[in-house]
Design a protein around this motif. Structure first.
Motif, PDB file in Angstrom:
ATOM      1  N   ILE A 117     -10.386 -17.305   9.497  1.00  0.00           N
ATOM      2  CA  ILE A 117     -10.043 -18.078   8.301  1.00  0.00           C
ATOM      3  C   ILE A 117     -10.937 -17.691   7.126  1.00  0.00           C
ATOM      4  O   ILE A 117     -10.471 -17.603   5.977  1.00  0.00           O
ATOM      5  CB  ILE A 117     -10.138 -19.581   8.606  1.00  0.00           C
ATOM      6  N   THR A 118     -12.208 -17.442   7.372  1.00  0.00           N
ATOM      7  CA  THR A 118     -13.095 -16.996   6.295  1.00  0.00           C
ATOM      8  C   THR A 118     -12.613 -15.677   5.702  1.00  0.00           C
ATOM      9  O   THR A 118     -12.610 -15.488   4.483  1.00  0.00           O
ATOM     10  CB  THR A 118     -14.533 -16.849   6.818  1.00  0.00           C
ATOM     11  N   ALA A 119     -12.189 -14.761   6.551  1.00  0.00           N
ATOM     12  CA  ALA A 119     -11.691 -13.473   6.067  1.00  0.00           C
ATOM     13  C   ALA A 119     -10.403 -13.643   5.265  1.00  0.00           C
ATOM     14  O   ALA A 119     -10.207 -12.974   4.234  1.00  0.00           O
ATOM     15  CB  ALA A 119     -11.462 -12.531   7.243  1.00  0.00           C
ATOM     16  N   VAL A 120      -9.509 -14.519   5.705  1.00  0.00           N
ATOM     17  CA  VAL A 120      -8.254 -14.740   4.976  1.00  0.00           C
ATOM     18  C   VAL A 120      -8.535 -15.317   3.588  1.00  0.00           C
ATOM     19  O   VAL A 120      -7.934 -14.906   2.589  1.00  0.00           O
ATOM     20  CB  VAL A 120      -7.331 -15.670   5.785  1.00  0.00           C
ATOM     21  N   ILE A 121      -9.463 -16.266   3.500  1.00  0.00           N
ATOM     22  CA  ILE A 121      -9.833 -16.823   2.195  1.00  0.00           C
ATOM     23  C   ILE A 121     -10.448 -15.747   1.312  1.00  0.00           C
ATOM     24  O   ILE A 121     -10.137 -15.646   0.110  1.00  0.00           O
ATOM     25  CB  ILE A 121     -10.804 -18.001   2.387  1.00  0.00           C
ATOM     26  N   ALA A 122     -11.309 -14.914   1.892  1.00  0.00           N
ATOM     27  CA  ALA A 122     -11.920 -13.831   1.116  1.00  0.00           C
ATOM     28  C   ALA A 122     -10.867 -12.851   0.613  1.00  0.00           C
ATOM     29  O   ALA A 122     -10.922 -12.398  -0.545  1.00  0.00           O
ATOM     30  CB  ALA A 122     -12.956 -13.102   1.973  1.00  0.00           C
ATOM     31  N   CYS A 123      -9.898 -12.518   1.444  1.00  0.00           N
ATOM     32  CA  CYS A 123      -8.823 -11.612   1.027  1.00  0.00           C
ATOM     33  C   CYS A 123      -8.015 -12.214  -0.116  1.00  0.00           C
ATOM     34  O   CYS A 123      -7.654 -11.517  -1.075  1.00  0.00           O
ATOM     35  CB  CYS A 123      -7.908 -11.302   2.211  1.00  0.00           C
ATOM     36  N   THR A 124      -7.704 -13.487  -0.016  1.00  0.00           N
ATOM     37  CA  THR A 124      -6.935 -14.144  -1.072  1.00  0.00           C
ATOM     38  C   THR A 124      -7.679 -14.097  -2.401  1.00  0.00           C
ATOM     39  O   THR A 124      -7.101 -13.775  -3.441  1.00  0.00           O
ATOM     40  CB  THR A 124      -6.655 -15.602  -0.675  1.00  0.00           C
ATOM     41  N   ILE A 125      -8.965 -14.427  -2.362  1.00  0.00           N
ATOM     42  CA  ILE A 125      -9.763 -14.386  -3.593  1.00  0.00           C
ATOM     43  C   ILE A 125      -9.813 -12.973  -4.154  1.00  0.00           C
ATOM     44  O   ILE A 125      -9.646 -12.752  -5.365  1.00  0.00           O
ATOM     45  CB  ILE A 125     -11.183 -14.921  -3.308  1.00  0.00           C
ATOM     46  N   ASP A 126     -10.028 -11.994  -3.291  1.00  0.00           N
ATOM     47  CA  ASP A 126     -10.138 -10.606  -3.751  1.00  0.00           C
ATOM     48  C   ASP A 126      -8.825 -10.098  -4.344  1.00  0.00           C
ATOM     49  O   ASP A 126      -8.827  -9.433  -5.390  1.00  0.00           O
ATOM     50  CB  ASP A 126     -10.560  -9.725  -2.575  1.00  0.00           C
ATOM     51  N   ILE A 127      -7.716 -10.412  -3.709  1.00  0.00           N
ATOM     52  CA  ILE A 127      -6.421  -9.934  -4.199  1.00  0.00           C
ATOM     53  C   ILE A 127      -6.091 -10.542  -5.554  1.00  0.00           C
ATOM     54  O   ILE A 127      -5.631  -9.857  -6.470  1.00  0.00           O
ATOM     55  CB  ILE A 127      -5.326 -10.254  -3.162  1.00  0.00           C
ATOM     56  N   VAL A 128      -6.353 -11.835  -5.703  1.00  0.00           N
ATOM     57  CA  VAL A 128      -6.081 -12.492  -6.988  1.00  0.00           C
ATOM     58  C   VAL A 128      -6.966 -11.928  -8.089  1.00  0.00           C
ATOM     59  O   VAL A 128      -6.493 -11.642  -9.200  1.00  0.00           O
ATOM     60  CB  VAL A 128      -6.269 -14.015  -6.845  1.00  0.00           C
ATOM     61  N   ILE A 129      -8.251 -11.741  -7.792  1.00  0.00           N
ATOM     62  CA  ILE A 129      -9.161 -11.185  -8.807  1.00  0.00           C
ATOM     63  C   ILE A 129      -8.736  -9.775  -9.188  1.00  0.00           C
ATOM     64  O   ILE A 129      -8.722  -9.413 -10.376  1.00  0.00           O
ATOM     65  CB  ILE A 129     -10.608 -11.199  -8.272  1.00  0.00           C
ATOM     66  N   ALA A 179     -22.682 -16.419   8.235  1.00  0.00           N
ATOM     67  CA  ALA A 179     -22.689 -15.010   8.644  1.00  0.00           C
ATOM     68  C   ALA A 179     -21.318 -14.375   8.447  1.00  0.00           C
ATOM     69  O   ALA A 179     -21.209 -13.221   7.990  1.00  0.00           O
ATOM     70  CB  ALA A 179     -23.121 -14.896  10.106  1.00  0.00           C
ATOM     71  N   ALA A 180     -20.245 -15.110   8.771  1.00  0.00           N
ATOM     72  CA  ALA A 180     -18.893 -14.586   8.550  1.00  0.00           C
ATOM     73  C   ALA A 180     -18.623 -14.381   7.066  1.00  0.00           C
ATOM     74  O   ALA A 180     -17.932 -13.428   6.680  1.00  0.00           O
ATOM     75  CB  ALA A 180     -17.862 -15.547   9.141  1.00  0.00           C
ATOM     76  N   GLY A 181     -19.157 -15.253   6.213  1.00  0.00           N
ATOM     77  CA  GLY A 181     -19.003 -15.079   4.776  1.00  0.00           C
ATOM     78  C   GLY A 181     -19.704 -13.834   4.266  1.00  0.00           C
ATOM     79  O   GLY A 181     -19.161 -13.102   3.428  1.00  0.00           O
ATOM     80  N   VAL A 182     -20.912 -13.574   4.758  1.00  0.00           N
ATOM     81  CA  VAL A 182     -21.621 -12.352   4.378  1.00  0.00           C
ATOM     82  C   VAL A 182     -20.839 -11.120   4.813  1.00  0.00           C
ATOM     83  O   VAL A 182     -20.702 -10.135   4.072  1.00  0.00           O
ATOM     84  CB  VAL A 182     -23.039 -12.336   4.995  1.00  0.00           C
ATOM     85  N   THR A 183     -20.306 -11.173   6.025  1.00  0.00           N
ATOM     86  CA  THR A 183     -19.543 -10.034   6.539  1.00  0.00           C
ATOM     87  C   THR A 183     -18.281  -9.804   5.725  1.00  0.00           C
ATOM     88  O   THR A 183     -17.927  -8.656   5.408  1.00  0.00           O
ATOM     89  CB  THR A 183     -19.180 -10.277   8.011  1.00  0.00           C
ATOM     90  N   ALA A 184     -17.567 -10.874   5.383  1.00  0.00           N
ATOM     91  CA  ALA A 184     -16.365 -10.724   4.563  1.00  0.00           C
ATOM     92  C   ALA A 184     -16.698 -10.172   3.186  1.00  0.00           C
ATOM     93  O   ALA A 184     -15.911  -9.423   2.603  1.00  0.00           O
ATOM     94  CB  ALA A 184     -15.664 -12.079   4.430  1.00  0.00           C
TER      95      ALA A 184
END
Length: 811
Positions: free
Chosen positions: A156-168, A318-323
């Protein structure tokens, strides 16, 4: 720090034994009447025991006596010496040695934070649950579910990170494409044609509007989302309860705030807030319910306590840092080095799995989005791979060390300047509308400085020499582009990548020199605004700029030096600047290696630069995250006890007297105690003579939240046959984490003389120390076990005082 004063001074009256002043009984009623209205009243810091050296800590409690009641009240000092005979019990004014611990800290700041209960309450209900689970293999099932939760956190952390990155990425592409077209259409030709003021105004609009939206959401909806969130996560993992830090609304505002701030062009990045986002995801999933939406999914009930949630939040960080960086090993090491206060071997494996799953999920999603068959998108912050292996000569090592020293000096100056700027804005911009306007003004300032650089610095380079995404010709000849515009017409992450991989000769010395100075002060002004932004990217960008500048200057002086690769020195400069600002070493070097794909042999130059930067910076001040924590008066426990506590014993720092509750006590007494004080832990005593509870023998400790649940559910001795068969440890977990307050308990009109038996609810084995135990030893016990309360007893097991987190905070 230079402004710190000793806690205990041989010339100070607080260094002697506690002064006990008996107040004349004729004045006691007058003092009591003023206690509720005076500004000078007992202070509860972190919800724990507090004393105020200037104020009599009076706590009047009206107790209805069991026999004929005289028209008087029972009085309780800062400790629970409550007596039904007011005429025989004086009112005490206790001067505690630790009263000066938080001197100078505003009371509203002190009351803002509470401690977390990382120590497991092993009461009879908990022990019964443990025994029942031995028969149904619950331990194995819980262990398996714990692994599942860590995997879900990574996904879920990775999916949120992907969403933020794609929108930006999509919004930034639209913005800079439009600005490039506007500049190309409005370049004056032969003193006629367009007007460059028009693209400048468009740039102002596309920067100010998103920043205003993001700052408005942060300011008016969820102020805790300001900044990167890493200091708040560090404080939480240290045992400090930061209000509203891990709520769903916090995550939503954080995500939107990061998008608007980065798209608005502020000097910041999205990588830092991803750590906070991962922590929110972990805290939400692990509880199996949402207090925001008032929805309980009836799953993961065994993990509903602070001790379990702490481990999941660590894995989420840690998952947030990795993402953010695509560095699983770096994410785990970041949690160990920078965030975690408590660690064990099993947690290492679970954190590593969450990090690997996060990186793998993000790689799959972004690769599919970009239509790439190979999995090349390991993280949001993709610095690209160097074309050739980075090598170094041994005579360069002193040069790398000098770059580290330079990074430490610049980082210490950056931290100091940023602290003063934030102090200024906190003092002179206190209103919310002003905070939003300030963020917009900083965005306008950044656009204006960029336009001035682009307009006045003539730095043209041939097309194809620099793989810039949006080449702007401006006043350059055909088949050329403006190298200054290439630095600004893209996101900060893309600029860092360009400085690492642009071939030699891609920039003028003047361009990088001016850009370094401008972005240094711009990033220093930006960090601290009421927007969701991290400090990692601007710090790396400034370091990469001056690192590449140093290589260009050295090559200008020594043109025969072939080892002066600008990308290599940009990487060393970025590492040195990050070390000088953040003061991270091991995890940062691993993150940079995993992000850039450099060889393990280059680890030595990186670690030399980082350690040099850290040592030099630590000589002047703390890292930026620790500085933010200190400025906000968060009671963080350091790794080691401060030198001022060496040679002291528990008697020197304990708070006393203590509010105690008898093993079998009246419900009305407990109700009044909870109404009149804010303490979160109460020693349970027996062998009490004449209601002198503070002189009883310690038999356990009970938490405020437990007492409120007992009163709410009427768990009294008189009706024990009705509730005892149905009461389990889950009765208390169901109300976690938002425990009700005492105001939610109805007055005990008909239950005044009801009795509460705490034997099955209290923790019968609280951690205890003796008055003669040394403070460093007590500190190690307190920190290693994650305690909230530590009881101090004498040789007869009678309570002498209590030690909480704030007793270790040296001011």
């Amino acid at each position: 720090m230079s402004n710190k004063q000793p806690l205990i001074n041989s010339d100070d009256e607080l260094s002697s034994d506690d002064d006990v002043i008996i107040i004349d009984k004729a004045k006691s009623s007058e003092i009591t009447q003023n206690a509720s209205t005076s500004d000078h009243r007992p202070i509860a810091v972190n919800g724990d025991y507090q004393n105020n050296e200037d104020v009599p800590p009076l706590l009047p409690i009206d107790i209805e006596p069991e026999t004929a009641a005289p028209s008087s009240f029972e009085s309780i000092g800062h400790a629970g010496n409550i007596n039904s005979n007011a005429n025989s019990e004086p009112i005490f004014h206790v001067r505690s040695r630790t009263a000066a611990a938080l001197a100078g800290v505003p009371q509203e700041k002190q009351a803002q934070y509470e401690s977390l209960d990382y120590d497991v309450c092993e009461n009879k209900l908990f022990q019964d649950e443990q025994l029942s689970h031995l028969r149904d293999r619950f331990s194995l099932r819980t262990h398996f579910i714990r692994w599942i939760i860590f995997i879900l956190i990574g996904i879920i952390t990775a999916v949120i990170a992907c969403t933020i990155d794609i929108v930006i990425e999509a919004l930034s592409e639209l913005k800079y494409n439009f600005l490039k077209s506007s500049v190309d259409e409005n370049v004056p030709v032969n003193e006629s044609g367009g007007d460059l003021a028009l693209p400048y105004l468009w740039w102002l609009l596309f920067s100010a509007l998103p920043v205003a939206i993001g700052a408005g959401m942060v300011t008016y909806i969820e102020p805790i989302t300001a900044g990167s969130g890493i200091p708040q996560v560090k404080s939480y993992l240290n045992g400090v309860k930061i209000p509203r830090i891990v709520r769903i609304k916090t995550l939503a505002v954080k995500a939107i705030g990061v998008i608007t701030s980065v798209v608005g062009g502020l000097a910041g990045g999205k990588e830092g807030p991803m750590i906070h986002a991962g922590a929110v995801v972990a805290a939400g999933i692990s509880q199996g319910k949402s207090t925001t939406f008032v929805k309980d999914f009836r799953i993961f009930k065994a993990f509903r306590d602070d001790h379990e949630k702490r481990d999941f939040v660590l894995g989420g960080a840690a998952a947030g840092v990795t993402a953010a960086f695509g560095a699983p090993i770096g994410g785990m090491l970041f949690s160990l080095e920078e965030a975690a206060s408590f660690w064990n071997q099993n947690l290492i494996w679970r954190t590593l799995i969450a990090s690997i799953i996060s990186s793998f999920t993000l790689n799959i999603v972004l690769s599919a989005y970009h239509g790439v068959s190979a999995l090349t998108f390991t993280g949001l912050f993709n610095l690209g791979k160097f074309d050739h292996p980075l090598t170094f000569e041994y005579f360069e090592l002193p040069l790398f060390m000098l770059l580290g020293v330079m990074g430490g000096l610049l980082g210490a100056a950056w931290n100091s300047l940023n602290t003063h700027i934030n102090g200024f804005r906190k003092r002179f911009v206190p209103w919310r509308a002003g905070k939003v306007c300030e963020a917009v003004l900083v965005a306008i300032l950044g656009v204006t400085l960029a336009c001035v650089m682009i307009y006045y610095i003539n730095d043209c380079r041939p097309l194809g020499n620099d793989p810039t995404i949006h080449p702007v010709q401006l006043f350059c000849e055909d088949n050329e582009y403006n190298a200054v515009a290439a630095l600004w017409f893209q996101t900060p992450e893309a600029t860092v990548r360009a400085l690492f991989h642009d071939p030699p000769g891609s920039h003028k010395i003047l361009t990088l020199a001016v850009f370094t100075v401008v972005y240094y002060f711009l990033s220093c002004t930006t960090f601290g605004l009421n927007v969701s932004l991290g400090v990692f990217i601007p710090t790396a960008l400034v370091g990469a700029a001056w690192g590449r500048l140093v290589a260009m200057l050295l090559f200008y002086i020594f043109p025969q030096a072939q080892f002066l690769h600008p990308g290599k020195y940009a990487l060393i400069g970025a590492a040195a600047n990050l070390g000088g600002v953040l003061r991270m070493t091991i995890s940062l070097s691993v993150i940079l290696m995993e992000t850039t794909g450099v060889e393990t042999s280059f680890f030595f130059p990186l670690i030399i630069a980082l350690i040099s930067a850290k040592w030099v910076g630590d000589y002047f001040n703390d890292g930026i995250y620790d500085t933010v924590i200190e400025v906000n008066h968060v009671p963080m426990l350091p790794w080691e006890p401060l030198p001022q506590y060496k040679g002291l014993t528990a008697e020197a720092i304990l708070s006393k007297p203590v509010v105690c509750i008898k093993l079998r006590d009246r419900a009305h007494y407990i109700y009044k105690v909870l109404q009149k004080c804010n303490h979160n832990g109460f020693p349970v005593v027996d062998d009490v003579q004449d209601d002198r509870r503070s002189e009883g023998r310690v038999c356990g400790i009970i938490l405020r939240s437990q007492l409120i649940v007992i009163l709410l559910k009427s768990l009294y001795v008189e009706n024990q046959r009705f509730w005892q068969p149905e009461t389990t440890i889950q009765t208390f977990r169901d109300v976690y984490p938002r425990y009700p307050s005492i105001s939610s308990v109805r007055p005990l009109d008909r239950k005044t003389n009801y009795t509460v038996d705490l034997s099955m609810f209290m923790n019968p084995s609280p951690v205890r120390v003796n008055t003669y135990d040394s403070v460093p030893r007590i500190f190690n016990i307190f920190r290693a076990l994650g305690l909230r309360h530590l009881l101090v007893i004498n040789s007869e097991n009678r309570i002498e005082g209590i030690i909480t987190r704030r007793d270790f905070i040296y001011k």
